[in-house]
Motif scaffolding. Sequence first.
Motif, PDB file in Angstrom:
ATOM      1  N   TRP A  14       1.761 -11.618   4.881  1.00 62.69           N
ATOM      2  CA  TRP A  14       0.354 -11.512   5.188  1.00 62.69           C
ATOM      3  C   TRP A  14      -0.526 -10.908   4.140  1.00 62.69           C
ATOM      4  O   TRP A  14       0.089 -10.405   3.323  1.00 62.69           O
ATOM      5  CB  TRP A  14       0.088 -11.112   6.527  1.00 62.69           C
ATOM      6  N   TRP A  32       0.710  -1.264  -0.055  1.00 59.94           N
ATOM      7  CA  TRP A  32       0.053  -0.041  -0.195  1.00 59.94           C
ATOM      8  C   TRP A  32       0.813   0.993   0.179  1.00 59.94           C
ATOM      9  O   TRP A  32       0.464   2.166  -0.754  1.00 59.94           O
ATOM     10  CB  TRP A  32      -1.121   0.095   1.263  1.00 59.94           C
ATOM     11  N   GLU A  36      -4.349  -6.085  14.560  1.00 58.70           N
ATOM     12  CA  GLU A  36      -3.088  -4.956  14.850  1.00 58.70           C
ATOM     13  C   GLU A  36      -3.933  -3.941  15.664  1.00 58.70           C
ATOM     14  O   GLU A  36      -4.705  -3.362  15.278  1.00 58.70           O
ATOM     15  CB  GLU A  36      -2.761  -4.487  13.313  1.00 58.70           C
ATOM     16  N   LYS A  65      -4.392  -0.511  17.416  1.00 57.42           N
ATOM     17  CA  LYS A  65      -4.173   1.127  17.337  1.00 57.42           C
ATOM     18  C   LYS A  65      -5.402   1.792  18.171  1.00 57.42           C
ATOM     19  O   LYS A  65      -6.383   1.273  17.959  1.00 57.42           O
ATOM     20  CB  LYS A  65      -4.547   1.251  15.741  1.00 57.42           C
ATOM     21  N   THR A  85      -4.366  -8.993   3.725  1.00 61.92           N
ATOM     22  CA  THR A  85      -5.448  -8.420   4.515  1.00 61.92           C
ATOM     23  C   THR A  85      -6.404  -7.642   3.855  1.00 61.92           C
ATOM     24  O   THR A  85      -6.389  -7.634   2.627  1.00 61.92           O
ATOM     25  CB  THR A  85      -4.927  -7.516   5.546  1.00 61.92           C
ATOM     26  N   HIS A 139       1.638   2.989  16.235  1.00 60.49           N
ATOM     27  CA  HIS A 139       0.580   2.642  17.048  1.00 60.49           C
ATOM     28  C   HIS A 139       0.902   2.635  18.421  1.00 60.49           C
ATOM     29  O   HIS A 139      -0.077   3.044  19.387  1.00 60.49           O
ATOM     30  CB  HIS A 139      -0.400   1.352  16.493  1.00 60.49           C
ATOM     31  N   PHE A 193     -11.721  -0.181   5.348  1.00 61.89           N
ATOM     32  CA  PHE A 193     -11.772   1.306   5.814  1.00 61.89           C
ATOM     33  C   PHE A 193     -11.809   2.293   4.928  1.00 61.89           C
ATOM     34  O   PHE A 193     -12.479   3.524   5.122  1.00 61.89           O
ATOM     35  CB  PHE A 193     -10.898   1.603   6.801  1.00 61.89           C
TER      36      PHE A 193
HETATM   37  C1  XLS Z   1      -2.633   1.664   9.690  1.00 60.16           C
HETATM   38  C2  XLS Z   1      -2.318   0.273   9.570  1.00 60.16           C
HETATM   39  C3  XLS Z   1      -2.567  -0.598   8.445  1.00 60.16           C
HETATM   40  C4  XLS Z   1      -2.299  -1.734   8.916  1.00 60.16           C
HETATM   41  C5  XLS Z   1      -2.929  -2.899   7.686  1.00 60.16           C
HETATM   42  O1  XLS Z   1      -2.617   2.462  10.390  1.00 60.16           O
HETATM   43  O2  XLS Z   1      -1.170   0.174  10.151  1.00 60.16           O
HETATM   44  O3  XLS Z   1      -1.729  -0.171   7.505  1.00 60.16           O
HETATM   45  O4  XLS Z   1      -1.012  -2.446   8.910  1.00 60.16           O
HETATM   46  O5  XLS Z   1      -4.232  -2.633   7.328  1.00 60.16           O
END
Ligand code: XLS
Length: 431
Positions: free
Chosen positions: A135, A47, A228, A230, A137, A267, A141
């Motif tokens: 991984w 990404w 994960e 946050k 995912t 995070h 969002f």
């Molecule tokens: C966003 C997240 C995202 C996750 C994957 O803050 O870190 O990038 O790692 O969805």
Amino acid sequence: MSNFFGDLAPLSFDPEAEGLAFRAYNPDEVVLGKRLEDHLRFAIAYWHSFAWPGGDPFGGQTFERPWFGDGMDAARLKAEVAFEMFELLGASYFCFHDLDIRPEGASFTESKRNFEEIVAIFEEKMETAKVRLLWGTANLFSHRRFMSGAASNPDPDVFAWSAATVKSCMDATHRLKGENYVLWGGREGYETLLNTDLKQELDHMGRFLSMVVDYKHKIGFPGTILIEPKPQEPTKHQYDYDVATVFGFLQRFGLEKEVKVNIEQGHAILAGHSFEHEIALAQALGVFGSIDMNRNDYQSGWDTDQFPNNVPEVALAYYEILKGGGFTTGGTNFDAKLRRQSLDPEDLIAAHAGAMDICARGLKAAARMLEDDALEAPRRARYAGWETPEAQAMLTSDLASISARVEAGDVDPQPRSGRQEKLENIVNRYV
Ligand code: XLS
Ligand code: NI
Ligand code: NI
């Protein structure tokens, strides 16, 4: 060949090199009986490197990439360039969301068709490429349908759409032999309690996660399911706030043996913790899985996702990882993006190469601290009192018998130095 990176050659380990090279990361160097590459398990985040246009809240796209566009040709070119970069960097792994790799279709089925076509391209490339999938995912969002959450959305149709999306992403991850599947609850939280049924949303998230775990077993996916944490951003309050919160959530739904955590540096900072605190806690609770390696700007209150650049900090994180036995299915995913002025293709390579060097230096320092027992010997000494039979017996006795010992005058607490500065000096000899 896309020629995006021009005549750049694959990077090698060469501390004396003039140009781009690894100066500290020698994948074959053996540390604590294992190759550095097998310790660090570096992954590139699709990404940030290939899908992010360089925008910020006050400005749009700064990057002009030949693959930016909506069609499938653009998505195919993006895949081409991504695999070229994996090769240039000798990357062990990569990670992606469905939305990073495919254009959104007019319907779920069309999006899924687009997605599967690119997954097939990945599969073919991975037959000869070195890179593997750390991984996969789902992006639950970005699209406006997820503005009020995915599994926690008040609209059951969004819950359904999310379930179908996660199913397709788990299928793709399994097909590409991914080693983990990640759930980051981007919008699983709330903007205002005034319109939120917190209990119902949490219950739905618990049900959703149980379905994910059931599906993992149904398809025989051997990888690890990771959450994960946050604390906030994009929503004001996110349900997966930090490791402790996620662990409580997992226990409540009986999933603490099934799901582990993917801990991100930025995070942890946003949650008011240090990275090493989150890792140490996850190790202590038996849920440590993987890391998203980046760094947060300490002056900005948001997730700045910068490449790591601080050996002492990284060393303490890897120290906790190595102390717990190192990665199993997890790895070091660079969930990090360039600064928006870093326009050149070479900037992408330099960012990753520098980050890999920083991580290598941090891990090697951590390994030496462990080998020398530099921190563990004083830590053991600090708790040595608990090795006596009387101290151990106390843990299986009761308040009244303990009190009897104290009242008989057998107990006399003597304050001792915590020696923090001495320990900090020791760490500084290694980093
Ligand atoms: C966003 C997240 C995202 C996750 C994957 O803050 O870190 O990038 O790692 O969805
Ligand atoms: Ni992340
Ligand atoms: Ni993040």
